[in-house]
Design an enzyme around this catalytic site. Structure first.
Site, mmCIF file in Angstrom:
data_model
loop_
_atom_site.group_PDB
_atom_site.id
_atom_site.type_symbol
_atom_site.label_atom_id
_atom_site.label_comp_id
_atom_site.label_asym_id
_atom_site.label_seq_id
_atom_site.Cartn_x
_atom_site.Cartn_y
_atom_site.Cartn_z
ATOM 1 N N SER A 117 -11.365 6.339 28.078
ATOM 2 C CA SER A 117 -10.894 7.547 27.387
ATOM 3 C C SER A 117 -11.819 7.902 26.222
ATOM 4 O O SER A 117 -12.029 9.087 25.925
ATOM 5 C CB SER A 117 -9.443 7.397 26.925
ATOM 6 N N ASN A 118 -12.399 6.887 25.572
ATOM 7 C CA ASN A 118 -13.400 7.188 24.528
ATOM 8 C C ASN A 118 -14.656 7.790 25.144
ATOM 9 O O ASN A 118 -15.248 8.721 24.578
ATOM 10 C CB ASN A 118 -13.738 5.926 23.739
ATOM 11 N N ASN A 159 -20.415 0.447 18.205
ATOM 12 C CA ASN A 159 -19.217 0.003 18.917
ATOM 13 C C ASN A 159 -17.991 0.548 18.197
ATOM 14 O O ASN A 159 -18.034 0.803 16.997
ATOM 15 C CB ASN A 159 -19.167 -1.534 18.936
ATOM 16 N N HIS A 174 -13.945 -0.372 17.462
ATOM 17 C CA HIS A 174 -12.972 -1.465 17.521
ATOM 18 C C HIS A 174 -11.626 -0.927 17.034
ATOM 19 O O HIS A 174 -11.574 -0.234 16.013
ATOM 20 C CB HIS A 174 -13.438 -2.632 16.648
ATOM 21 N N ASP A 228 -18.221 -7.879 17.095
ATOM 22 C CA ASP A 228 -17.516 -7.116 16.050
ATOM 23 C C ASP A 228 -18.022 -7.410 14.638
ATOM 24 O O ASP A 228 -17.255 -7.404 13.669
ATOM 25 C CB ASP A 228 -15.993 -7.431 16.101
ATOM 26 N N GLU A 268 -9.207 7.134 17.471
ATOM 27 C CA GLU A 268 -10.527 6.810 18.036
ATOM 28 C C GLU A 268 -11.175 8.039 18.681
ATOM 29 O O GLU A 268 -12.375 8.262 18.542
ATOM 30 C CB GLU A 268 -10.387 5.710 19.096
HETATM 31 C C1 GRF Z 1 -10.484 1.143 22.629
HETATM 32 O O1 GRF Z 1 -9.309 0.833 21.982
HETATM 33 C C2 GRF Z 1 -11.683 0.644 21.851
HETATM 34 O O2 GRF Z 1 -11.476 0.614 20.483
HETATM 35 C C3 GRF Z 1 -11.853 -0.750 22.363
HETATM 36 O O3 GRF Z 1 -11.497 -0.683 23.725
HETATM 37 C C4 GRF Z 1 -10.621 0.416 23.952
HETATM 38 C C5 GRF Z 1 -11.248 1.239 25.023
HETATM 39 O O4 GRF Z 1 -10.378 2.254 25.470
HETATM 40 N N1 GRF Z 1 -13.165 -1.274 22.082
HETATM 41 P P1 GRF Z 1 -10.930 3.338 26.505
HETATM 42 O O5 GRF Z 1 -11.470 2.578 27.702
HETATM 43 O O6 GRF Z 1 -11.973 4.134 25.825
HETATM 44 O O7 GRF Z 1 -9.712 4.143 26.872
#
Ligand code: GRF
Length: 203
Positions: A16-17, A110, A112, A153, A182
């Site tokens: 989703s990011n 990255n 987090h 991290d 995010e």
């Molecule tokens: C997010 O919560 C990010 O912070 C972490 O992994 C998750 C990834 O979510 N590193 P998506 O795959 O982007 O939905």
């Protein structure tokens, strides 16, 4: 001189990011283009998102290589073929080979889902992070964007955004609210880093 930054996004999960980064590039908000999506999981939905968006995909399996350097040089070859300027890790659950980190120092970021340096490190991913935050009785959580170095991290923090933890939060409700943050924060930070890199290039 290219006026768009060429981005690779690494995603092991739902992506989703990744989607928020693709959308922000396509709307012109980020002066960049996602040219490559890499995953270490063949069934990652991030790969489907890449396919739907017409973006090159690559499955990178460290175990297919005899050692980290060989794996890293293979990966660098793919990144170079795509002319990748910057890497965004978005839910990528593996460490990158050190040769890649070295080659892209300060050009790998990255995200987090907590306020680092708390609640980070090996094994701290997904619901485990949010469960730990709630169990510790934290009043605030949030999202952190940081440069990636050789330690999980650990790299320099670029930006954080905080949200409250409510008394009735479950790991799931907290995760959902952090994820919303995010999706705004990551594109915003990538936009400013992309602008900075492009500006430096012109000088
Ligand atoms: C997010 O919560 C990010 O912070 C972490 O992994 C998750 C990834 O979510 N590193 P998506 O795959 O982007 O939905």
């Amino acid at each position: 001189m290219a006026d768009k930054l060429r981005l690779a996004v690494f995603a092991s999960g739902s992506g989703s990011n990744l989607q928020s980064i693709i959308d922000s590039c396509r709307s012109g908000s980020i002066p960049g283009e996602v040219v490559l999506v890499i995953s270490n999981k063949k069934d990652a939905y991030g790969l489907v998102r890449a396919e739907k968006a017409g973006i090159d995909r690559h499955l990178f399996l460290r175990k297919s290589f005899s050692d980290s350097d060989t794996a890293g040089h293979h990966l660098l070859g793919i990144l170079n073929e795509h002319g990748v300027d910057m890497i965004a890790l978005a839910g990528y659950l593996r460490k990158l080979p050190p040769v890649v980190i070295k080659a892209y120092r300060h050009r790998i970021v990255n995200i987090h889902p907590a306020l680092l340096p708390k609640f980070g490190g090996k094994g701290m991913y997904g619901m485990r992070v949010h469960r730990a935050v709630i169990e510790a009785g934290e009043k605030e959580s949030g999202a952190t964007i940081h440069y990636t170095d050789e330690i999980y991290d650990h790299g320099q923090i670029i930006e954080q955004e905080k949200i409250p933890v409510y008394p009735d939060d479950t790991p799931e409700t907290l995760a959902a609210r952090v994820l919303e943050v995010e999706h705004q924060l990551y594109p915003r930070v990538i936009k400013s880093l992309a602008e900075k890199i492009l500006k430096e290039r012109k000088q």
